[in-house]
Design a protein around this motif. Structure first.
Motif, PDB file in Angstrom:
ATOM      1  N   ILE A 145      22.267  -9.420  21.493  1.00  0.00           N
ATOM      2  CA  ILE A 145      22.289  -9.792  20.077  1.00  0.00           C
ATOM      3  C   ILE A 145      23.713  -9.772  19.542  1.00  0.00           C
ATOM      4  CG2 ILE A 145      21.602  -8.980  17.801  1.00  0.00           C
ATOM      5  CD1 ILE A 145      18.933  -8.200  19.030  1.00  0.00           C
ATOM      6  N   LEU A 146      24.463  -8.747  19.922  1.00  0.00           N
ATOM      7  CA  LEU A 146      25.857  -8.681  19.475  1.00  0.00           C
ATOM      8  C   LEU A 146      26.645  -9.872  19.992  1.00  0.00           C
ATOM      9  CD1 LEU A 146      26.803  -4.927  19.826  1.00  0.00           C
ATOM     10  CD2 LEU A 146      26.791  -6.285  17.754  1.00  0.00           C
ATOM     11  N   LEU A 147      26.431 -10.200  21.264  1.00  0.00           N
ATOM     12  CA  LEU A 147      27.152 -11.335  21.841  1.00  0.00           C
ATOM     13  C   LEU A 147      26.763 -12.625  21.147  1.00  0.00           C
ATOM     14  CD1 LEU A 147      27.199 -10.798  25.685  1.00  0.00           C
ATOM     15  CD2 LEU A 147      29.014 -10.508  24.033  1.00  0.00           C
ATOM     16  N   ALA A 148      25.471 -12.776  20.901  1.00  0.00           N
ATOM     17  CA  ALA A 148      25.014 -13.998  20.243  1.00  0.00           C
ATOM     18  C   ALA A 148      25.705 -14.149  18.907  1.00  0.00           C
ATOM     19  CB  ALA A 148      23.500 -13.954  20.060  1.00  0.00           C
ATOM     20  N   GLY A 149      25.755 -13.081  18.157  1.00  0.00           N
ATOM     21  CA  GLY A 149      26.366 -13.148  16.834  1.00  0.00           C
ATOM     22  C   GLY A 149      27.851 -13.417  16.909  1.00  0.00           C
ATOM     23  N   TYR A 244      21.313 -13.616  13.614  1.00  0.00           N
ATOM     24  CA  TYR A 244      22.195 -13.795  14.767  1.00  0.00           C
ATOM     25  C   TYR A 244      21.859 -15.026  15.587  1.00  0.00           C
ATOM     26  CZ  TYR A 244      18.265 -11.561  17.083  1.00  0.00           C
ATOM     27  OH  TYR A 244      17.013 -11.278  17.532  1.00  0.00           O
ATOM     28  N   HIS A 245      20.653 -15.548  15.520  1.00  0.00           N
ATOM     29  CA  HIS A 245      20.367 -16.736  16.338  1.00  0.00           C
ATOM     30  C   HIS A 245      20.378 -18.028  15.521  1.00  0.00           C
ATOM     31  CE1 HIS A 245      16.329 -16.645  14.827  1.00  0.00           C
ATOM     32  NE2 HIS A 245      16.053 -15.499  15.401  1.00  0.00           N
ATOM     33  N   THR A 246      21.115 -18.044  14.425  1.00  0.00           N
ATOM     34  CA  THR A 246      21.189 -19.253  13.606  1.00  0.00           C
ATOM     35  C   THR A 246      21.638 -20.465  14.406  1.00  0.00           C
ATOM     36  OG1 THR A 246      21.758 -17.888  11.714  1.00  0.00           O
ATOM     37  CG2 THR A 246      22.235 -20.214  11.536  1.00  0.00           C
ATOM     38  N   GLU A 247      22.591 -20.274  15.302  1.00  0.00           N
ATOM     39  CA  GLU A 247      23.182 -21.433  15.966  1.00  0.00           C
ATOM     40  C   GLU A 247      22.445 -21.837  17.242  1.00  0.00           C
ATOM     41  OE1 GLU A 247      25.488 -23.294  14.902  1.00  0.00           O
ATOM     42  OE2 GLU A 247      26.411 -22.159  13.293  1.00  0.00           O
ATOM     43  N   TYR A 248      21.427 -21.107  17.607  1.00  0.00           N
ATOM     44  CA  TYR A 248      20.751 -21.418  18.866  1.00  0.00           C
ATOM     45  C   TYR A 248      19.633 -22.427  18.653  1.00  0.00           C
ATOM     46  CZ  TYR A 248      23.206 -17.762  21.322  1.00  0.00           C
ATOM     47  OH  TYR A 248      24.175 -17.020  21.914  1.00  0.00           O
ATOM     48  N   SER A 249      19.490 -23.309  19.597  1.00  0.00           N
ATOM     49  CA  SER A 249      18.409 -24.280  19.488  1.00  0.00           C
ATOM     50  C   SER A 249      17.674 -24.339  20.818  1.00  0.00           C
ATOM     51  CB  SER A 249      18.975 -25.655  19.144  1.00  0.00           C
ATOM     52  OG  SER A 249      19.718 -26.131  20.232  1.00  0.00           O
ATOM     53  N   GLY A 250      16.591 -25.095  20.814  1.00  0.00           N
ATOM     54  CA  GLY A 250      15.855 -25.340  22.050  1.00  0.00           C
ATOM     55  C   GLY A 250      15.389 -24.063  22.710  1.00  0.00           C
ATOM     56  N   MET A 251      15.473 -24.057  24.032  1.00  0.00           N
ATOM     57  CA  MET A 251      14.918 -22.940  24.771  1.00  0.00           C
ATOM     58  C   MET A 251      15.753 -21.671  24.620  1.00  0.00           C
ATOM     59  SD  MET A 251      12.144 -22.719  26.068  1.00  0.00           S
ATOM     60  CE  MET A 251      11.414 -21.142  26.400  1.00  0.00           C
ATOM     61  N   HIS A 252      17.052 -21.830  24.312  1.00  0.00           N
ATOM     62  CA  HIS A 252      17.855 -20.642  24.057  1.00  0.00           C
ATOM     63  C   HIS A 252      17.280 -19.857  22.898  1.00  0.00           C
ATOM     64  CE1 HIS A 252      21.821 -21.921  26.169  1.00  0.00           C
ATOM     65  NE2 HIS A 252      20.931 -21.417  26.968  1.00  0.00           N
TER      66      HIS A 252
ATOM     67  N   TRP B  79       2.137 -25.900  11.220  1.00  0.00           N
ATOM     68  CA  TRP B  79       3.396 -26.328  10.604  1.00  0.00           C
ATOM     69  C   TRP B  79       4.046 -25.209   9.815  1.00  0.00           C
ATOM     70  CZ3 TRP B  79       0.455 -30.790   7.860  1.00  0.00           C
ATOM     71  CH2 TRP B  79       0.017 -31.711   8.820  1.00  0.00           C
ATOM     72  N   GLU B  80       3.488 -23.984   9.878  1.00  0.00           N
ATOM     73  CA  GLU B  80       3.970 -23.000   8.929  1.00  0.00           C
ATOM     74  C   GLU B  80       5.240 -22.297   9.386  1.00  0.00           C
ATOM     75  OE1 GLU B  80       2.160 -22.106  11.355  1.00  0.00           O
ATOM     76  OE2 GLU B  80       1.452 -20.041  11.329  1.00  0.00           O
ATOM     77  N   VAL B  81       5.687 -22.580  10.618  1.00  0.00           N
ATOM     78  CA  VAL B  81       6.872 -21.880  11.103  1.00  0.00           C
ATOM     79  C   VAL B  81       8.112 -22.545  10.511  1.00  0.00           C
ATOM     80  CG1 VAL B  81       7.897 -20.855  13.145  1.00  0.00           C
ATOM     81  CG2 VAL B  81       5.590 -21.681  13.226  1.00  0.00           C
ATOM     82  N   ALA B  82       8.320 -22.370   9.222  1.00  0.00           N
ATOM     83  CA  ALA B  82       9.465 -23.012   8.572  1.00  0.00           C
ATOM     84  C   ALA B  82      10.723 -22.285   9.006  1.00  0.00           C
ATOM     85  CB  ALA B  82       9.303 -22.946   7.067  1.00  0.00           C
ATOM     86  N   ARG B  83      11.628 -23.016   9.613  1.00  0.00           N
ATOM     87  CA  ARG B  83      12.867 -22.407  10.068  1.00  0.00           C
ATOM     88  C   ARG B  83      13.951 -22.647   9.027  1.00  0.00           C
ATOM     89  NH1 ARG B  83      11.607 -18.799  13.306  1.00  0.00           N
ATOM     90  NH2 ARG B  83      13.842 -18.509  13.345  1.00  0.00           N
ATOM     91  N   SER B  84      14.761 -21.645   8.811  1.00  0.00           N
ATOM     92  CA  SER B  84      15.857 -21.825   7.852  1.00  0.00           C
ATOM     93  C   SER B  84      17.071 -22.426   8.523  1.00  0.00           C
ATOM     94  CB  SER B  84      16.253 -20.482   7.250  1.00  0.00           C
ATOM     95  OG  SER B  84      15.115 -19.811   6.842  1.00  0.00           O
ATOM     96  N   SER B  85      17.154 -22.308   9.838  1.00  0.00           N
ATOM     97  CA  SER B  85      18.291 -22.876  10.533  1.00  0.00           C
ATOM     98  C   SER B  85      17.915 -24.254  11.061  1.00  0.00           C
ATOM     99  CB  SER B  85      18.685 -21.969  11.688  1.00  0.00           C
ATOM    100  OG  SER B  85      19.561 -22.644  12.532  1.00  0.00           O
ATOM    101  N   PRO B  86      18.687 -25.277  10.704  1.00  0.00           N
ATOM    102  CA  PRO B  86      18.312 -26.633  11.121  1.00  0.00           C
ATOM    103  C   PRO B  86      18.248 -26.791  12.637  1.00  0.00           C
ATOM    104  CG  PRO B  86      20.507 -26.586  10.170  1.00  0.00           C
ATOM    105  CD  PRO B  86      19.899 -25.267   9.899  1.00  0.00           C
ATOM    106  N   ARG B  87      18.941 -25.946  13.369  1.00  0.00           N
ATOM    107  CA  ARG B  87      18.972 -26.120  14.821  1.00  0.00           C
ATOM    108  C   ARG B  87      17.606 -25.861  15.445  1.00  0.00           C
ATOM    109  NH1 ARG B  87      23.970 -27.492  15.357  1.00  0.00           N
ATOM    110  NH2 ARG B  87      25.602 -26.222  14.461  1.00  0.00           N
ATOM    111  N   GLN B  88      16.756 -25.155  14.730  1.00  0.00           N
ATOM    112  CA  GLN B  88      15.476 -24.781  15.318  1.00  0.00           C
ATOM    113  C   GLN B  88      14.312 -25.561  14.724  1.00  0.00           C
ATOM    114  OE1 GLN B  88      15.926 -20.778  14.170  1.00  0.00           O
ATOM    115  NE2 GLN B  88      17.679 -20.497  15.528  1.00  0.00           N
ATOM    116  N   ALA B  89      14.609 -26.449  13.804  1.00  0.00           N
ATOM    117  CA  ALA B  89      13.524 -27.167  13.148  1.00  0.00           C
ATOM    118  C   ALA B  89      13.317 -28.526  13.795  1.00  0.00           C
ATOM    119  CB  ALA B  89      13.832 -27.325  11.665  1.00  0.00           C
ATOM    120  N   ASP B  90      12.141 -29.090  13.553  1.00  0.00           N
ATOM    121  CA  ASP B  90      11.835 -30.392  14.141  1.00  0.00           C
ATOM    122  C   ASP B  90      11.954 -31.520  13.138  1.00  0.00           C
ATOM    123  OD1 ASP B  90      11.020 -29.458  16.703  1.00  0.00           O
ATOM    124  OD2 ASP B  90       9.304 -28.601  15.695  1.00  0.00           O
TER     125      ASP B  90
END
Lengths: 358, 202, 543
Positions: A145-149, A244-252, B79-90
């Motif tokens: 978590i620290l690294l991710a942040g 801390y995971h704001t920037e992660y997408s997809g499977m990460h 559909w309720e998993v509203a993500r605040s970070s755009p990277r995780q939303a569809d």
């Protein structure tokens, strides 16, 4: 009581009959690894569904009910989607650490997962410092978590991970101390030994007052360890978007997501191991008929049942309480939980020395 | 192939011609059996797991909150998993007016969404500027800024209309090809090439 | 009002009275600051609350009308000040040192009219981009989209703000000043952020978790309603009122209808008045319900949102039966209301009144009594009464600080003078007080509804109004109570079918402006608590 060790022994024997020893050990390791991964994934998916349904029930809603019967396949659909979601590559980040972080988190939770006693004879490895190992590996997660942040090069994630670091380091203490309290009572650090010690009576009854206090503290600290509400500051949605995971997408991101739910299971699994007898059925000294009936329920069901029940309590916390503030969170730990815990440990020792426990 | 969802008869949908056109495009060159079935599995996953980005600028956003509440409960569809970070939303439910000052932010949010991404223009303001069309500071529809998949009219649209809109989006997702030549993404690329963001490479 | 203007002129001979249907005081810019100080500090006047600054463009002059209110004597006065200088660089002296809220109001006027305020510590545009060409509310504004095209390019950012001063020759001098210190750690919160309740942006300088300073950016939903209104006939301007503070749709609609009716001299039936007041109070309950829900969600107690929305849905059902919409009702019209009440309106309202106390009790049990919630809210974001007045924080937020500022009591309009209800005033001034204040206001609104529900008089719901409505030449100012505070409207007519100027003074702008003041030294998490407890609605700030 059904003993599952016949299964493993049979597997071992049949493998050894057709191949040399070293190969059979390798194959066994592989089988166990694959089995663990499978259980891990399935359990995480179940937990996602479980939490969503529970949360819906608390909020007078229905929850997922369109995908599959009663919406059971909802989290599978989520997983398929997550697998094919784009993994965004960012500029100006520490690429290596950024990619490493989710794996660290998931490996930590997997390692802890491996030590859990699933049932009578269903434990991968039972060594003399099992519970110590469990606590040690589960704290690797905070590193991830620290690294991710840090590696995301984003102020929100940085604050999220700093909070998380402070929180985890503090609450690790409480967890450790309440575990030590129970280890005192058990007299062993081996997971199998702890379960066997509870054959007559679960520790929460056996150790009465200090055990109950340790249990309550463990549940609070465990909730904080898993970053769940009311201690979900590292990913406080209304403050730090996704922490801390704001920037992660997809499977990460999926890894963080799965690990979060699995940690929930691990925390409640350890709680059931330490206080509610692990896979041990409910036994009372002297009630032979009752104990015998309880033995008919398979030990796996006992373990998972207890863990799921305790998770229910943690989920209940989350959907009921508002979130704490960082200073309140730390003062709760350092000013209240830690002193209580220390006194409790002394109390436990006194009780054991004088034989006041049941 | 009739594209529909659970307990919705095909004839109850509107704009079936559009979906039929998509299906035709999809099947034009034939499909490999294995790739085709994999596509089906993935599309099943995608169309049933549509996570929104919490993005609301005005009135429509409140109706989106109502959509999550007990009466309309979008959790039923997952559909309720509203993500605040755009990277995780569809997908992005553009609920509300987009004004000049918001346009760069909005476009950046869109660019931050991870592929595959979708946009629903929700309400008159997002579609065309709505009652504020004549204003000096309002963008005249988001169709010029990002590619839009579904338009949901209304001021604000009722939650039922929003459910219908997202269900239409889900239907669109079902007729996509993930492996080999994604029909929709080509159009998206064309659009983005025609509407570049200055000062940003790639 | 005439005797106040006379009194002011007697105390300050340089000022003169402008006669009209709404008498005002006028003064030259050079003497304006002295007059302002007198108005605020004189024992007999005590105008300590700056309601709004109306920027004006009378084509040959630019200028401002300051509306001031005395919280002690409950008097309102307008002061008209014409800008000095050329049309390119007009200027007025700032009163930001007297009323804290003036900093923000003057920025707004600068943004729309280009009037520079000498001595204002922060003279940037408030709503529009830094590089916006022209001043949109001027009558000669060039609306050519080529001048200000829609651009996806990020707007120019700067860490500097401008301060203007006059040199000895009377020329306006500009100086750049840093907003933050050079090595501050600045976190950008918003415009897309779940806790800003829309698209507001705070640039927050933090020291660890502690907040050092907040710089507020608005305008991410600025839709130019005031300019749009100038090109629309009076009945057409009404529908914008629904879309600013969409929870006070009825209240705002009611306010504008009343103002136009007052100007046109239209008397409406008692039935219409009762219906309007009932709708106002229903929407107040619905609005406070949503406040409770979203506020608890900000604090992490998501479940409360769903419990609170349950009551709101019930109210929306009542509205829907009568008005035909769930949110933007467009129900009140000039002369009364659009349609008659739905047949089961009375029965529905009674059902609501029955469940409401139970629900409020439930909210208190789940949330208010919770120890975590109490720790999060008590003593956080304390706003003193003096600051509340100086920052013009009205509504429940102001009343929680001990300022009795309910316009329904101070200037009773419609039938409020006949109703028996209590003005909820608390003294703590912290987030908890703001939360409790709204809880109790729901009970008071229910009390009003209970008084009216059995006494809806028979009669016509809408009187006949000429199809093409022309207002006489003049200006009108009016204060009413929206769900979030004092809602001011200034209307100036040149005798046409369209308003010459319609200034909307929303309650939410000062509430957002005060956030910087009360969050200093608190934690980041407290910013969410405080922002939530202020309960601003961003489209209402930006219009």
């Amino acid at each position: 009581m059904q003993d599952f060790s016949f299964l493993t022994t049979w597997l071992d024997n049949s493998l050894r009959s057709i191949m040399p020893g070293w190969l059979s050990v390798t194959v066994e390791c592989l089988l166990v690894g694959v089995g663990l991964l499978l259980v891990y994934a399935l359990l995480a998916l179940f937990y996602i569904y479980y939490e969503r349904k529970l949360c819906a029930a608390f909020q007078c809603r229905l929850g997922p009910n369109r995908v599959g019967p009663w919406g059971l396949l909802q989290s599978f659909a989520d997983m398929f989607k997550m697998l094919i979601k784009e993994i965004i590559h960012l500029n100006h980040i520490d690429r290596f650490l950024f990619a490493l972080a989710p794996y660290l988190v998931i490996i930590a939770s997997m390692l802890a997962f491996a030590v859990l006693p699933w049932g009578n004879g269903l434990q991968i490895i039972d060594f003399n410092i099992g519970i110590f190992f469990l606590i040690a590996v589960s704290s690797i997660g905070v590193l991830g978590i620290l690294l991710a942040g840090w590696s995301s090069n984003n102020k929100f994630t940085l604050i999220g991970s700093l909070r998380s670091g402070a929180q985890m380091v503090s609450y690790e203490l409480s967890i450790g101390l309440s575990v030590i309290t129970m280890v005192c009572l058990a007299g062993t650090m081996s997971v199998g030994g702890i379960v066997q010690e509870q054959e007559n009576l679960w520790f929460i009854f056996k150790g009465h007052v200090p055990a109950v206090i340790a249990f309550i503290i463990y549940m609070i600290a465990g909730t904080a360890e898993t970053n769940r509400g009311p201690f979900d500051l590292p990913e406080a949605e209304s403050e730090l978007t996704a922490g801390y995971h704001t920037e992660y997408s997809g499977m990460h991101f999926g890894f963080f997501y799965l690990a979060e739910y699995l940690n929930l299971f691990i925390v409640s699994g350890v709680a059931s191991l330490l206080f509610l007898g692990g896979w041990m059925p409910l036994h009372f000294p002297g009630w032979d008929a009752f104990n015998h009936i309880m033995d008919y329920i398979p030990s796996v069901v006992w373990f998972i049942g207890k863990a799921v029940l305790l998770s229910f309590v943690i989920i209940w916390f989350k959907w009921t309480f508002p979130r704490l503030r960082i200073d309140q969170l730390l003062s709760l730990e350092w000013k209240y939980l830690l002193p209580i815990n220390l006194v409790n440990l002394v109390l436990m020792v006194l009780i054991i020395v004088n034989g006041w426990h049941f | 192939m009739e594209v529909t969802t659970k307990s919705m008869p095909y004839d109850a949908w509107k704009d079936n011609e559009y979906i039929e056109k998509l299906v035709k495009e999809l099947n034009e060159n034939g499909t490999n059996v294995i790739v085709g079935s994999l596509d089906k599995l993935i599309n099943w996953g995608r169309s049933n797991s549509i996570w929104p980005l919490t993005f609301a600028t005005s009135c429509c956003g409140i109706e989106f909150v109502s959509l999550g509440a007990a009466r309309f409960d979008m959790a039923r569809f997952g559909w309720e998993v509203a993500r605040s970070s755009p990277r995780q939303a569809d997908f992005m439910m553009v609920a509300g007016t987009i004004v000049h000052r918001m346009v760069p932010v909005f476009r950046r949010l869109y660019d931050q969404l991870a592929e595959p991404k979708y946009v629903i223009a929700c309400g008159g303001c997002a579609i065309s500027g709505g009652p504020f069309r004549k204003s000096y500071h309002v963008a005249k529809g988001i169709g010029d800024i990002v590619p839009v998949d579904v338009y949901v009219p209304g001021c604000p649209p009722r939650p039922e209309a929003m459910i219908y809109g997202i269900m239409q989006l889900s239907r669109k997702m079902k007729v996509e090809r993930f492996f080999g030549g994604v029909n929709r993404q080509e159009k998206q690329k064309e659009f983005l090439a025609a509407h570049p963001v200055e000062g940003v490479e790639d | 009002m005439a005797n106040i203007t006379d009194k002011i002129v007697k105390l300050f001979p340089d000022a003169t009275v402008v006669e009209g249907n709404d008498p005002m005081v006028t003064v030259a810019d050079s003497r304006w600051h002295d007059l302002a100080a007198l108005l605020r500090d004189n024992e007999e006047l005590k105008f300590d609350y700056l309601v709004t600054i109306v920027g004006m463009d009378w084509t040959e002059h630019l200028g401002c009308i300051y509306y001031l209110m005395s919280t002690e004597y409950n008097t309102v006065v307008g002061v008209k000040v014409l800008a000095e200088g050329t049309r390119e660089t007009p200027y007025i002296h700032s009163v930001a040192d007297l009323w804290a809220v003036a900093v923000t109001y003057e920025r707004e006027v600068f943004d729309f009219f280009g009037i520079v305020f000498i001595g204002n510590p922060d003279m940037r545009r408030l709503f529009l981009n830094l590089d916006w060409k022209g001043y949109p509310l001027r009558k000669d504004y060039d609306e050519d989209p080529a001048l200000n095209p829609v651009s996806t390019e990020s707007e120019r950012q700067t860490d500097f703000t401008d301060v203007y001063s006059l040199d000895e020759n009377g020329n306006v001098q500009k100086k750049e000043v840093r907003v933050f210190e050079k090595d501050d750690f600045v976190v950008n919160i918003g415009p897309q952020h779940p806790a800003t309740h829309g698209v507001l942006r705070f640039r927050t300088a933090v020291n660890g978790e502690e907040i050092k300073k907040i710089d507020l950016y608005c305008g991410y939903i600025h839709r130019g309603i005031e300019k749009l209104c100038e090109n629309l006939a009076y009945p057409q301007t009404l529908h914008f009122m629904d879309r600013m503070d969409y929870f006070s749709a009825h209240n705002y609609h009611h306010a504008l209808c009343m103002l136009i009716e007052k100007a046109a001299g239209i008397e409406i039936s008692r039935r219409a008045q009762v219906i309007r007041v009932m709708m106002d109070e229903l929407s107040r309950i619905a609005s406070h319900c949503l406040f409770i829900g979203t506020y608890c969600m900000d604090l992490g107690a998501t479940t409360m949102l769903f419990y609170a929305l349950r009551v709101r849905e019930q109210i929306l059902d009542i509205m829907e039966k009568t008005c035909g919409a769930r949110m933007t009702f467009n129900y009140e019209c000039i002369g009364g209301v659009m349609q008659d009440l739905a047949p089961d309106f009375v029965q529905d309202v009674k059902a609501l009144l029955e469940v409401l106390p139970k629900n409020i009790k439930e909210y208190n049990e789940i949330f208010t009594g919770n120890v975590i919630a109490r720790n999060r809210m008590e003593g956080v974001g304390v706003l003193s009464r003096e600051d509340a007045i100086s920052y013009a924080v009205t509504g429940p937020s102001g009343r929680a600080s001990g300022w009795a500022c309910d316009m329904r009591k101070l200037f009773p309009y419609s039938i409020y003078s006949e109703l028996d209800f209590e003005e909820v005033v608390m003294t703590e001034g912290d987030s908890m007080a703001r939360f409790k204040c709204r809880m109790r206001e729901m009970e008071e609104s229910a009390k009003i509804l209970a008084q009216l529900v059995d006494n809806i008089p028979e009669g016509e719901y809408c009187v006949k109004v000429p199809k093409v409505l022309k207002l006489p030449v003049g200006s009108w100012f009016q204060l009413t109570e929206g769900c979030r505070g004092a809602f001011g409207l200034y209307l100036e007519s040149d005798g046409n079918t369209k308003p010459y100027r319609l200034k909307i003074a929303p309650p939410c702008l000062p509430q957002a402006a005060v956030v910087d003041h009360i969050t200093r030294g608190q934690k980041i998490a407290d910013l969410i608590t405080i922002g939530g407890s202020m309960d601003y609605i961003v489209p209402d700030i930006d219009r």
